[in-house]
Design an enzyme around this catalytic site. Structure first.
Site, PDB file in Angstrom:
ATOM      1  N   HIS A   1       0.943  -0.865   0.593  1.00  0.00           N
ATOM      2  CA  HIS A   1       0.198   0.564   0.286  1.00  0.00           C
ATOM      3  C   HIS A   1       1.044   1.084  -0.458  1.00  0.00           C
ATOM      4  CE1 HIS A   1      -3.783  -2.383   1.208  1.00  0.00           C
ATOM      5  NE2 HIS A   1      -2.767  -3.124   1.708  1.00  0.00           N
TER       6      HIS A   1
ATOM      7  N   GLU B   1       9.370   8.567 -16.848  1.00  0.00           N
ATOM      8  CA  GLU B   1       7.951   9.315 -16.757  1.00  0.00           C
ATOM      9  C   GLU B   1       8.105   9.009 -18.568  1.00  0.00           C
ATOM     10  OE1 GLU B   1       8.701  12.825 -15.620  1.00  0.00           O
ATOM     11  OE2 GLU B   1       8.790  13.195 -13.906  1.00  0.00           O
TER      12      GLU B   1
ATOM     13  N   LYS C   1      16.456  21.707 -10.481  1.00  0.00           N
ATOM     14  CA  LYS C   1      15.620  20.511 -10.645  1.00  0.00           C
ATOM     15  C   LYS C   1      16.697  19.770 -11.673  1.00  0.00           C
ATOM     16  CE  LYS C   1      11.673  18.925 -10.743  1.00  0.00           C
ATOM     17  NZ  LYS C   1      10.661  19.861 -11.631  1.00  0.00           N
TER      18      LYS C   1
ATOM     19  N   SER D   1      15.082  21.612 -15.113  1.00  0.00           N
ATOM     20  CA  SER D   1      13.429  22.467 -15.546  1.00  0.00           C
ATOM     21  C   SER D   1      14.121  23.633 -16.828  1.00  0.00           C
ATOM     22  CB  SER D   1      12.910  22.867 -14.735  1.00  0.00           C
ATOM     23  OG  SER D   1      12.391  24.068 -14.684  1.00  0.00           O
TER      24      SER D   1
END
Length: 459
Positions: A155, A289, A282, A276
């Protein structure tokens, strides 16, 4: 002028011609189409349908076309109806009337069924090689991290301690299953449809067993109607690709989590990260992704193929022209995803200290504390209750179970002794989980060895 235009009084409308043409997609099968045609011509000569002279001209002409395409000296005609017509028209242009004899006892229906099987068989071999390369990279990571403790989750909540090696090997098992699916798919695909004709074979005395042997198939397909209308193998391959992308997508999600500031379990190499345009601090896991996102594209191709076939009557229908664009896209998507994913994994850095610190939190050893009391003679449910009460106490006191004093333990049960600290130590807990398939370094080493041996024996 189309080769089939004899029955027609008008030429095909230019827009309809573009709509009907598949050369922009099926040109990829030029090599397989030529190989199939050479085998077909060889068989025609063997059964005395064409002469030796015709065969020699056809083979020489087809090989010259193949050479010119490979060297970029011959460009595909965008006005051609498909790769089959392109090759045949080019052949006739080069060798004259002998080229017109090639299509004897053959239809584009069995021709395309042959080409796509041959093309996909070759692609399956390459895909399996790429998956095996990724598997080997993951196994190397596992072997280097047999003692790297990390929290296991259910979970997405800290559950029990495992090792990074054990976690990585879970994905290895998924990928190993994937390779077996591709090999099974290959076996079912390895039947030769050539000779089925448009739907009802031919009156010529062709030898389908000969072309089967020449082209490296196991057997000829058994039913001519099924042969030209079957696209099960494309659906199956689309599904197999979807399963790999599903596994890579799940893995990508964990890579994204692990590389975040909240986890810091791993650090992706700069060569597989992006930045970024506005936030200079970043370091984004864009490769993971993209793999996660591209899985949806492959799933869509699977559903599109299923929907294309679901209501088609026997035998061939033009709808089937739509099968290639989807499967080709799925293959190309998987190929780039496997290559990028392997590189990303091979270059990442494992932050073992952060993993261990996270494993110490969240009362990850609570189950083992309950098991300690059970081994001292207490019923499990009573041990479970006492351990839960101790966890609640630790939460209130901002302590971990390891930080409890013996006096605090004794307040809950007289069964607690000094050895309790050994039993709730993370390294001890992992070392004791020696059950086959478990996370102890010893068990994971066995798992790795068994997996390597299993992979050697996959047929």
């Amino acid at each position: 002028m189309k080769m089939w235009s004899g029955r027609f009084k008008k030429e095909l409308d230019s827009l309809a011609n573009d709509f009907n043409s598949s050369i922009s997609v099926d040109y990829k099968m030029y090599k397989e189409d030529i190989e199939g045609s050479i085998a077909h011509a060889t068989m025609l000569e063997k059964v005395d349908i064409i002469t030796k002279e015709d065969l020699n001209k056809i083979v020489e002409g087809l090989n010259s076309i193949l050479k010119d395409i490979d060297s970029n000296e011959l460009e595909f005609n965008p006005k051609a109806e498909d790769i089959h017509m392109f090759n045949e028209e080019e052949l006739t242009k080069r060798i004259g009337d002998s080229g017109k004899k090639l299509h004897t006892a053959r239809s584009r229906n069995d021709q395309v069924a042959l080409d796509i099987r041959m093309y996909l068989k070759n692609k399956i071999k390459l895909i399996v090689e790429d998956i095996n390369k990724l598997i080997n990279t993951l196994i190397n990571i596992a072997e280097e991290n047999l003692d790297t403790v990390m929290p296991g989750y259910t979970h997405l909540q800290v559950a029990q301690p495992v090792t990074f090696a054990h976690h990585i090997m879970a994905y290895v098992q998924m990928l190993v299953r994937d390779t077996t699916r591709f090999k099974d798919c290959y076996r079912r695909m390895n039947e030769n449809p050539l000779g089925s004709g448009a739907l009802a074979t031919t009156t010529y005395p062709i030898d389908r067993f000969m072309t089967t042997k020449l082209l490296g198939f196991d057997i000829p397909t058994r039913n001519s109607l099924d042969s030209v209308s079957d696209r099960d193998f494309i659906v199956e391959l689309n599904f197999d690709i979807s399963m790999v992308m599903l596994h890579l997508s799940r893995f990508s999600e964990e890579i994204i989590l692990w590389s975040s500031q909240e986890f810091k379990f791993i650090e992706l190499d700069d060569s597989y990260s992006t930045g970024s345009s506005i936030m200079p601090q970043k370091k984004n896991p864009d490769m993971a992704e993209l793999v996660r996102g591209k899985s949806s594209r492959v799933f869509g191709n699977l559903m599109a193929t299923l929907n294309m076939i679901k209501a088609l009557p026997l035998a061939y229908n033009k709808d089937m022209q739509e099968d290639k664009e989807n499967i080709f896209d799925s293959i190309e998507t998987l190929e780039i995803c496997l290559l990028v994913f392997e590189g990303m994994m091979r270059t990442l850095k494992v932050n073992s200290e952060n993993m261990r610190e996270k494993a110490k939190k969240g009362f990850i050893n609570a189950t083992d504390l309950a098991d300690y009391l059970v081994k001292k003679g207490m019923a499990f449910r009573d041990a479970y209750k006492i351990t839960g009460q101790l966890v609640g106490y630790c939460v209130d006191e901002n302590k971990s179970l390891e930080e409890l004093t013996m006096e605090e333990f004794k307040k809950s049960s007289e069964l607690f002794e000094e050895d309790v600290y050994k039993y709730i130590d993370l390294d001890y807990i992992l070392a004791q989980r020696k059950v086959y398939g478990g996370p102890s370094p010893e068990a994971v080493k066995i798992q790795i060895d068994d997996t390597k041996e299993y992979m050697k024996n996959i047929k």
